[in-house]
Design an enzyme around this catalytic site. Structure first.
Site, mmCIF file in Angstrom:
data_model
loop_
_atom_site.group_PDB
_atom_site.id
_atom_site.type_symbol
_atom_site.label_atom_id
_atom_site.label_comp_id
_atom_site.label_asym_id
_atom_site.label_seq_id
_atom_site.Cartn_x
_atom_site.Cartn_y
_atom_site.Cartn_z
ATOM 1 N N GLU A 44 60.313 -43.180 40.430
ATOM 2 C CA GLU A 44 61.174 -44.112 41.160
ATOM 3 C C GLU A 44 61.254 -43.608 42.602
ATOM 4 O OE1 GLU A 44 62.657 -46.913 40.074
ATOM 5 O OE2 GLU A 44 61.673 -46.626 38.138
ATOM 6 N N ASP B 295 62.889 -35.793 56.001
ATOM 7 C CA ASP B 295 62.441 -36.374 57.273
ATOM 8 C C ASP B 295 63.634 -36.695 58.179
ATOM 9 O OD1 ASP B 295 60.673 -37.306 59.146
ATOM 10 O OD2 ASP B 295 60.176 -39.166 58.099
ATOM 11 N N HIS C 110 65.941 -28.802 62.697
ATOM 12 C CA HIS C 110 65.358 -28.032 61.597
ATOM 13 C C HIS C 110 66.372 -27.004 61.061
ATOM 14 C CE1 HIS C 110 61.632 -29.988 62.334
ATOM 15 N NE2 HIS C 110 61.307 -29.322 63.429
ATOM 16 N N LEU D 245 66.796 -23.572 37.489
ATOM 17 C CA LEU D 245 66.176 -24.604 38.331
ATOM 18 C C LEU D 245 64.875 -24.049 38.894
ATOM 19 C CD1 LEU D 245 66.437 -27.329 40.093
ATOM 20 C CD2 LEU D 245 67.426 -25.856 41.856
HETATM 21 C C1 FPP Z 1 60.727 -33.432 59.151
HETATM 22 O O1 FPP Z 1 61.493 -33.791 60.271
HETATM 23 C C2 FPP Z 1 60.950 -32.018 58.793
HETATM 24 C C3 FPP Z 1 60.004 -31.023 58.820
HETATM 25 C C4 FPP Z 1 58.605 -31.239 59.222
HETATM 26 C C5 FPP Z 1 60.331 -29.629 58.485
HETATM 27 C C6 FPP Z 1 61.261 -29.432 57.322
HETATM 28 C C7 FPP Z 1 61.756 -28.049 57.354
HETATM 29 C C8 FPP Z 1 63.036 -27.644 57.137
HETATM 30 C C9 FPP Z 1 64.126 -28.538 56.752
HETATM 31 C C10 FPP Z 1 63.390 -26.215 57.314
HETATM 32 C C11 FPP Z 1 62.801 -25.193 56.394
HETATM 33 C C12 FPP Z 1 62.754 -25.511 54.951
HETATM 34 C C13 FPP Z 1 63.023 -24.676 53.922
HETATM 35 C C14 FPP Z 1 62.611 -25.085 52.555
HETATM 36 C C15 FPP Z 1 63.724 -23.389 54.087
HETATM 37 P P1 FPP Z 1 60.729 -34.239 61.604
HETATM 38 O O2 FPP Z 1 60.598 -33.038 62.478
HETATM 39 O O3 FPP Z 1 59.442 -34.897 61.240
HETATM 40 O O4 FPP Z 1 61.746 -35.257 62.192
HETATM 41 P P2 FPP Z 1 61.407 -36.578 63.050
HETATM 42 O O5 FPP Z 1 60.539 -37.461 62.194
HETATM 43 O O6 FPP Z 1 62.750 -37.158 63.306
HETATM 44 O O7 FPP Z 1 60.710 -36.101 64.299
#
Ligand code: FPP
Length: 237
Positions: free
Chosen positions: A204, A17, A34, A128
């Protein structure tokens, strides 16, 4: 369940997050958060391998994430596909097996075929297991499990009295995966947001302030140090 050393969790699950907030704080577009987040994924896989963690689950796209602007959803799908394809040779070299959990019926054909391809081409990995939760939510998973069990009862394969905790666990997307020992959510938010609700009963929890794009190998190692200090009692004394 714990790894070779009882101080190293067998299964670490992460709610990634803070990509958007990280980007905003730097005056960048959300999407750049991202992109940097993909680098954190790479780093955490390396750190998990180095520390002897056997299962790493990443919450990559929740069922609720479909509600984001279409442009962001499309960009996330594209980034996800591009990243998994680009990383496949390295994952294979490192003995990482990729397993997807979540719904499969709402992706485009292209996304589906990429997902199947990465699972089949890494299936031999033994070092893994990387579990990617993609179009995943726990309530959806439990609902699907209930439908499967109801069908088994209706077909006379089991009686209602025979349904036990194991029956439910075996009908979840995570049937082949041990429960997480340690759940990390970055960015300081302290909630599970529909992630592994059944499986997290004795996990945890750790909620560092670090935004996901800043969560690299050093932060993963620090998290494992926090875990090593915890005293797990599983409801006993
Ligand atoms: C949360 O940050 C993140 C996501 C919803 C997307 C996670 C995706 C990636 C890290 C990229 C692709 C992953 C892989 C496994 C290749 P947010 O957008 O909710 O951030 P915010 O809460 O600050 O708005």
């Amino acid at each position: 369940m714990e790894s070779n050393s009882n101080r190293i969790p067998t299964h670490v699950a992460i709610i990634m997050d803070g990509n958007g907030r990280w980007a905003k704080a730097q005056g960048k577009e959300r999407f750049e958060g991202h992109i940097e987040g993909v680098d954190s994924v790479r780093e955490c896989i390396k750190a998990a391998r180095r520390n002897g963690v056997r299962y790493l689950t990443l919450y990559a796209f929740s069922t609720e994430n479909w509600g984001r602007p279409q442009e962001e959803v499309n960009a996330l799908m594209e980034l996800f596909c591009k990243s998994v394809i680009a990383e496949t040779p390295e994952l294979k070299k490192e003995g990482v097996k990729v397993v997807m959990i979540g719904r499969r019926d709402r992706f485009s054909e292209k996304v589906c075929s990429h997902l199947e391809q990465i699972e089949s081409s890494t299936a031999e990995g033994e070092n893994l297991t990387l579990v990617l939760a993609f179009d995943y939510s726990s309530r959806d998973e439990i609902t699907v499990a209930m439908q499967r069990i109801a069908k088994q009862v209706a077909e006379g394969q089991i009686t209602p009295e025979e349904i036990c905790e194991q029956t439910i666990a075996q009908n979840l997307y995570t049937a082949q995966i041990p429960d997480p020992d340690f759940i990390i959510r970055t960015s300081g938010e302290c909630r599970l947001s529909n992630f592994l609700l059944w499986q997290s009963s004795y996990a945890e929890m750790y909620f560092p302030q670090t935004m996901w794009p800043d969560f690299k190998q050093e932060q993963f190692d620090e998290a494992l140090e926090v875990y090593a200090q915890r005293n797990r009692r599983y409801g006993k004394l």
